[in-house]
Write an enzyme that holds these catalytic residues in place. Structure first.
Site, short mmCIF file in Angstrom:
data_model
loop_
_atom_site.label_atom_id
_atom_site.label_comp_id
_atom_site.label_asym_id
_atom_site.label_seq_id
_atom_site.Cartn_x
_atom_site.Cartn_y
_atom_site.Cartn_z
N GLU A 174 2.31 1.82 -1.75
CA GLU A 174 1.90 1.78 -0.40
C GLU A 174 2.06 0.25 0.31
O GLU A 174 2.16 -0.65 -0.60
CB GLU A 174 0.33 2.09 -0.11
CG GLU A 174 -0.59 1.51 -1.31
CD GLU A 174 -0.77 0.05 -1.51
OE1 GLU A 174 -0.64 -0.69 -0.38
OE2 GLU A 174 -0.60 -0.51 -2.67
N GLU A 317 2.58 -1.96 -3.43
CA GLU A 317 3.99 -1.50 -3.06
C GLU A 317 4.37 -0.55 -3.98
O GLU A 317 5.63 0.10 -3.85
CB GLU A 317 4.96 -2.61 -3.18
CG GLU A 317 4.62 -4.02 -2.25
CD GLU A 317 5.77 -4.89 -2.61
OE1 GLU A 317 6.49 -4.82 -3.25
OE2 GLU A 317 5.55 -5.97 -1.98
#
Length: 347
Positions: A174, A317
């Site tokens: 994310e 991420e």
């Protein structure tokens, strides 16, 4: 509505007979029983998911769900909200940490904009925008229930697409400035743990920033009163669009018998929401690493999951999840290629 979610995602049980076959094979390899530790458990669990003693997981992908958060106006992040959009551009150019790791370990990357404030995402980014960032959850619900459902579906659609494209092992990540605040609020509600035990420095807050973040989370929970018995209500009121999308991805992936590797605090908060919607989802999830964020350990405990790696990471991420991919490859390779005691002439 909770019943509706359970009806929509019919999660199959894992194949316990195939798990037993895999375990028997692993126990016959030329090593002391259990000597390969977590690698053995990976082989067994993958067998139950894929229905193969030697699971083919050669085609991998990491999905990075991106969204902005209205709560950033409360000063909960060390970085300005604009960094979300800048990092989406960085992902699209293949220059972020997760891109480097994914290239090294031959994994696909999908960048999905489910709620950034960018007027137009960069080329190569999947545009699945539900709204341009959430509202400030310290003053009211982050989004409407319908918007949370749309974000859930955006994640589910990608899982379905990847299954159709032949992907065999997936990871979620994310990007969203302010999302450790939302994830910690979701975690506090779903676990019942005190806010102070869940929060950390996030993007690099000082002591005063951490204190302020705790106050904002506490206020958000008081203002919105999310119902811990209804995970979608929790995501709606104090979650984020990317959290809901990741939960949807996990629900659909589990429905399709597609394993999902979790990253850190934010993805694991989404995972707990998904598991509370459909408990069988838990069997399709793997914990990659334990983040330096204090709330992550408590979320893993709530899910009864043990991480493969402890590297002190807190980047997000999907970087930690992709870093674990070689361990999955190693597990399958040892199971497939090692000799058994029978092959040595020992029974």
């Amino acid at each position: 509505m909770q019943q509706h979610q359970r009806k929509q995602w019919r999660i199959p049980p894992v194949d316990t007979q195939m798990e037993e076959k895999a375990r028997k094979h692993v126990d016959q390899l030329t090593k002391p029983t259990g000597a390969l530790g977590d690698l053995e458990e990976l082989v067994v669990r993958l067998a139950g998911i894929t229905g193969q003693v030697f699971s083919d997981i050669s085609k991998k992908g990491v999905a990075i769900f991106c969204a902005d958060h209205g709560v950033t106006v409360e000063g909960v992040s060390a970085y300005p909200a604009e960094v979300t959009g800048l990092m989406i551009g960085n992902f699209s150019r293949g220059k972020a940490a997760v891109n480097v790791l994914a290239q090294r370990f031959q994994s696909e990357v999908a960048v999905v904009d489910v709620g950034s404030r960018l007027p137009k995402p960069p080329e190569g980014v999947l545009e699945r925008k539900v709204r341009s960032g959430t509202a400030n959850m310290a003053q009211g619900p982050a989004m409407t229930r319908q918007e949370a459902e749309e974000a859930l579906q955006a994640g589910a659609d990608l899982a379905s697409s990847w299954k159709g494209a032949g992907l065999q092992l997936t990871a979620v990540g994310e990007m969203g400035i302010g999302n450790t605040t939302s994830a910690s609020a979701v975690a506090a509600c779903l676990t019942g743990k005190p806010v102070r035990r869940l929060i950390g420095r996030g993007t690099g807050l000082d002591e005063e920033g951490v204190r302020r973040k705790g106050e904002v989370i506490t206020r958000s929970l008081q203002v919105n009163r999310p119902d811990p018995r209804d995970p979608l209500d929790v995501l709606t009121k104090v979650g984020g669009l990317e959290l809901a999308a990741m939960a949807g991805f996990m629900l659909e992936a589990s429905h399709l018998r597609l394993p999902v590797v979790l990253d850190g605090l934010i993805t694991t908060a989404a995972a707990l929401a998904a598991v509370r919607m459909e408990p069988r989802v838990r069997s399709y999830l793997f914990a990659s690493h334990q983040s330096a964020e204090p709330g992550h350990a408590l979320l893993l405990e709530a899910l009864d999951m043990r991480p493969l790696i402890s590297a002190g990471m807190r980047l997000g991420e999907g970087s930690g999840a992709v870093l674990a991919f070689p361990l999955f490859d190693a597990a399958v390779a040892t199971a497939r290629e090692m000799a058994t005691f029978a092959e040595l002439g020992m029974e």
